[in-house]
Design a protein around this motif. Structure first.
Motif, PDB file in Angstrom:
ATOM      1  N   GLY A 182      41.193  53.475  41.877  1.00 55.04           N
ATOM      2  CA  GLY A 182      42.261  52.939  42.717  1.00 55.04           C
ATOM      3  C   GLY A 182      41.953  51.546  43.223  1.00 55.04           C
ATOM      4  O   GLY A 182      42.814  50.653  43.190  1.00 55.04           O
ATOM      5  N   LEU A 183      40.714  51.333  43.699  1.00 54.13           N
ATOM      6  CA  LEU A 183      40.335  50.010  44.198  1.00 54.13           C
ATOM      7  C   LEU A 183      40.345  48.979  43.071  1.00 54.13           C
ATOM      8  O   LEU A 183      40.771  47.831  43.262  1.00 54.13           O
ATOM      9  N   LEU A 184      39.874  49.396  41.896  1.00 53.43           N
ATOM     10  CA  LEU A 184      39.850  48.482  40.757  1.00 53.43           C
ATOM     11  C   LEU A 184      41.270  48.127  40.320  1.00 53.43           C
ATOM     12  O   LEU A 184      41.549  46.973  39.961  1.00 53.43           O
ATOM     13  N   LEU A 185      42.160  49.106  40.376  1.00 57.39           N
ATOM     14  CA  LEU A 185      43.552  48.847  40.016  1.00 57.39           C
ATOM     15  C   LEU A 185      44.207  47.882  40.998  1.00 57.39           C
ATOM     16  O   LEU A 185      44.949  46.966  40.591  1.00 57.39           O
ATOM     17  N   LEU A 186      43.939  48.062  42.295  1.00 59.28           N
ATOM     18  CA  LEU A 186      44.487  47.138  43.297  1.00 59.28           C
ATOM     19  C   LEU A 186      43.966  45.726  43.087  1.00 59.28           C
ATOM     20  O   LEU A 186      44.719  44.747  43.144  1.00 59.28           O
ATOM     21  N   PHE A 187      42.662  45.613  42.848  1.00 62.28           N
ATOM     22  CA  PHE A 187      42.062  44.295  42.623  1.00 62.28           C
ATOM     23  C   PHE A 187      42.660  43.637  41.383  1.00 62.28           C
ATOM     24  O   PHE A 187      43.006  42.450  41.402  1.00 62.28           O
ATOM     25  N   ALA A 188      42.772  44.407  40.295  1.00 67.18           N
ATOM     26  CA  ALA A 188      43.336  43.859  39.064  1.00 67.18           C
ATOM     27  C   ALA A 188      44.784  43.436  39.264  1.00 67.18           C
ATOM     28  O   ALA A 188      45.229  42.421  38.714  1.00 67.18           O
ATOM     29  N   ASN A 189      45.514  44.198  40.083  1.00 65.69           N
ATOM     30  CA  ASN A 189      46.915  43.870  40.334  1.00 65.69           C
ATOM     31  C   ASN A 189      47.048  42.541  41.080  1.00 65.69           C
ATOM     32  O   ASN A 189      47.845  41.666  40.692  1.00 65.69           O
ATOM     33  N   PHE A 190      46.274  42.377  42.151  1.00 64.84           N
ATOM     34  CA  PHE A 190      46.332  41.123  42.912  1.00 64.84           C
ATOM     35  C   PHE A 190      45.863  39.938  42.062  1.00 64.84           C
ATOM     36  O   PHE A 190      46.424  38.839  42.145  1.00 64.84           O
ATOM     37  N   THR A 191      44.822  40.156  41.240  1.00 65.54           N
ATOM     38  CA  THR A 191      44.331  39.082  40.378  1.00 65.54           C
ATOM     39  C   THR A 191      45.367  38.699  39.339  1.00 65.54           C
ATOM     40  O   THR A 191      45.588  37.516  39.058  1.00 65.54           O
ATOM     41  N   ALA A 192      46.023  39.705  38.766  1.00 69.73           N
ATOM     42  CA  ALA A 192      47.053  39.433  37.761  1.00 69.73           C
ATOM     43  C   ALA A 192      48.220  38.666  38.371  1.00 69.73           C
ATOM     44  O   ALA A 192      48.765  37.748  37.737  1.00 69.73           O
ATOM     45  N   ILE A 193      48.605  39.022  39.598  1.00 69.85           N
ATOM     46  CA  ILE A 193      49.697  38.306  40.265  1.00 69.85           C
ATOM     47  C   ILE A 193      49.343  36.836  40.448  1.00 69.85           C
ATOM     48  O   ILE A 193      50.167  35.933  40.237  1.00 69.85           O
ATOM     49  N   ARG A 194      48.106  36.578  40.829  1.00 71.56           N
ATOM     50  CA  ARG A 194      47.666  35.190  41.015  1.00 71.56           C
ATOM     51  C   ARG A 194      47.770  34.402  39.710  1.00 71.56           C
ATOM     52  O   ARG A 194      48.292  33.272  39.696  1.00 71.56           O
ATOM     53  N   TYR A 195      47.297  34.976  38.614  1.00 73.39           N
ATOM     54  CA  TYR A 195      47.353  34.268  37.342  1.00 73.39           C
ATOM     55  C   TYR A 195      48.781  34.179  36.805  1.00 73.39           C
ATOM     56  O   TYR A 195      49.156  33.183  36.178  1.00 73.39           O
ATOM     57  N   LEU A 196      49.584  35.213  37.043  1.00 75.52           N
ATOM     58  CA  LEU A 196      50.974  35.173  36.591  1.00 75.52           C
ATOM     59  C   LEU A 196      51.757  34.089  37.321  1.00 75.52           C
ATOM     60  O   LEU A 196      52.692  33.497  36.755  1.00 75.52           O
ATOM     61  N   ASN A 197      51.409  33.829  38.566  1.00 70.49           N
ATOM     62  CA  ASN A 197      52.037  32.709  39.291  1.00 70.49           C
ATOM     63  C   ASN A 197      51.709  31.382  38.622  1.00 70.49           C
ATOM     64  O   ASN A 197      52.556  30.481  38.550  1.00 70.49           O
ATOM     65  N   GLN A 198      50.469  31.266  38.126  1.00 67.11           N
ATOM     66  CA  GLN A 198      50.097  30.049  37.410  1.00 67.11           C
ATOM     67  C   GLN A 198      50.827  29.951  36.071  1.00 67.11           C
ATOM     68  O   GLN A 198      51.173  28.855  35.621  1.00 67.11           O
ATOM     69  N   VAL A 199      51.057  31.114  35.438  1.00 70.69           N
ATOM     70  CA  VAL A 199      51.849  31.113  34.206  1.00 70.69           C
ATOM     71  C   VAL A 199      53.277  30.656  34.493  1.00 70.69           C
ATOM     72  O   VAL A 199      53.858  29.856  33.755  1.00 70.69           O
ATOM     73  N   ALA A 200      53.843  31.156  35.603  1.00 75.05           N
ATOM     74  CA  ALA A 200      55.202  30.760  35.976  1.00 75.05           C
ATOM     75  C   ALA A 200      55.294  29.272  36.308  1.00 75.05           C
ATOM     76  O   ALA A 200      56.323  28.636  36.065  1.00 75.05           O
TER      77      ALA A 200
END
Length: 354
Positions: free
Chosen positions: A22-40
């Motif tokens: 669960g903690l790893l999934l939350l961390f991966a989710n927040f990290t992915a959002i950060r990089y997806l913002n850079q993609v956008a």
């Protein structure tokens, strides 16, 4: 391994996988959002997101595993206490030392995994992360940039433009800022365009038409002005690794030979994470004691608070060592010594007053 050992190990392992996942999934989710913002924003290609999230998660595991182990032990023992299973075990002749030995063995295994992650996987993952991030930057050219966003290259030059002509692809109302020592250079151009393809990792040529150039000396307070109808600039994409990059990606044996305070802090951090995992696992035994009416989650808040205090103290000690305020001895080890004394006292109390 006896039936009791297997039973307690299995009961601790189940919430360990749940908490860690669960903690790893939350961390991966927040990290992915950060990089997806850079993609956008157009500063990173979409195909770089998944590899970067995976390597960042590898580094995060050395922090997430200790807290997941700690919480799993607290929850498991809390359930055994509230369900009166511990009372039944003590009544049948099982001593608290036996349960502590099982927790000790499980904590030792997790500490070994954390040691491998911290000493070997951490520098590899950081090396891979910085390589992927740099490659993602070099894969973005000026034609991929979107109007209304600020872009900064590795040399600190900032580029902004308001519009892009749909037919020609040229940028309009361009603003560029760069610095060199005490000199600030500002460029305002009517148009800017990227004339042709370049090799990967090479600099890109930016041609500015109708450019107004201002050079400001911050020390002398002088301003120089010039104009150009065909100013040619280099949008540098390649860059040398920073000192922080070199330190985080350096092999552990290399850090062990360094006399730099920052290298010493990084080296001691890598060695301390398995010790922290082991001590936090043992701390779960006394914190897992609960009364029948408290419930198995009664001590979760206290457990999380203990980990937060320990982690913040550890980060503070690491900063002091990196800044040279604290020498290599005691370094960051005084935090673990305090935790060790606390754990030893609580375990002794648990053995003498089960």
């Amino acid at each position: 391994m006896s039936i009791l050992d297997r039973y307690l190990t299995r009961e601790i392992a189940k919430p360990l996988f749940i908490f860690c996942g669960g903690l790893l999934l939350l961390f991966a989710n927040f990290t992915a959002i950060r990089y997806l913002n850079q993609v956008a924003d157009g500063v990173m290609p979409a195909q770089s997101v998944l590899p970067l999230v995976l390597v960042r998660a590898t580094v995060a595991l050395e922090i997430l595993l200790p807290i997941a182990l700690h919480l799993s032990i607290v929850v498991t023992l809390g359930r055994l206490y509230t369900d009166s299973e511990i009372t039944a075990l003590f009544g049948s002749g099982v001593s608290p030392t036996r349960i502590i030995r099982i927790v000790f063995a499980g904590s030792l295994v997790v500490a070994g995994i954390v040691a491998c992650l911290s000493i070997y996987a951490r520098p590899w993952a950081n090396q891979t992360r910085y390589r992927l991030e740099h490659q993602a930057v070099t894969d973005i050219d000026l034609n991929d940039m979107k109007p209304g966003h600020f872009y900064e290259n590795s040399s600190g030059t900032v580029l902004f433009f308001q519009h892009r002509d749909q037919s020609s692809g040229r940028m309009q109302k361009v603003f560029i800022q760069s610095r060199s020592g005490d000199l600030v250079r500002l460029i305002r151009a009517e148009e800017g365009y990227y004339p042709g393809p370049v090799e990967t990792s090479a600099g890109q040529t930016l041609v500015c038409s109708g450019a107004q150039i201002y050079e400001i000396s911050r020390d002398q307070g002088r301003v120089r002005h010039a104009a150009s109808d065909g100013l040619v600039l280099e949008w540098e994409k390649s860059h040398a690794p920073s000192e922080e990059f070199k330190r985080k990606a350096a092999p552990t044996w290399q850090l062990a030979r360094s006399d730099s305070p920052k290298d010493i802090a990084e080296f001691q951090w890598r060695l301390s994470t398995p010790v922290a995992a082991f001590l936090m696992g043992l701390l779960g035994f006394p914190l897992g004691r609960a009364k029948a009416r408290q419930g198995k989650y009664a001590k979760l808040f206290v457990s999380v608070l203990c980990y937060v205090i320990f982690y913040n103290l550890n980060m503070m000690a690491r900063t002091w060592v990196a800044q040279g305020a604290v020498s290599a001895v005691p370094g960051i080890w005084w935090v673990h010594l305090l935790l060790g004394v606390l754990v030893a006292g609580l375990l002794w109390r648990g053995i003498t007053h089960p």
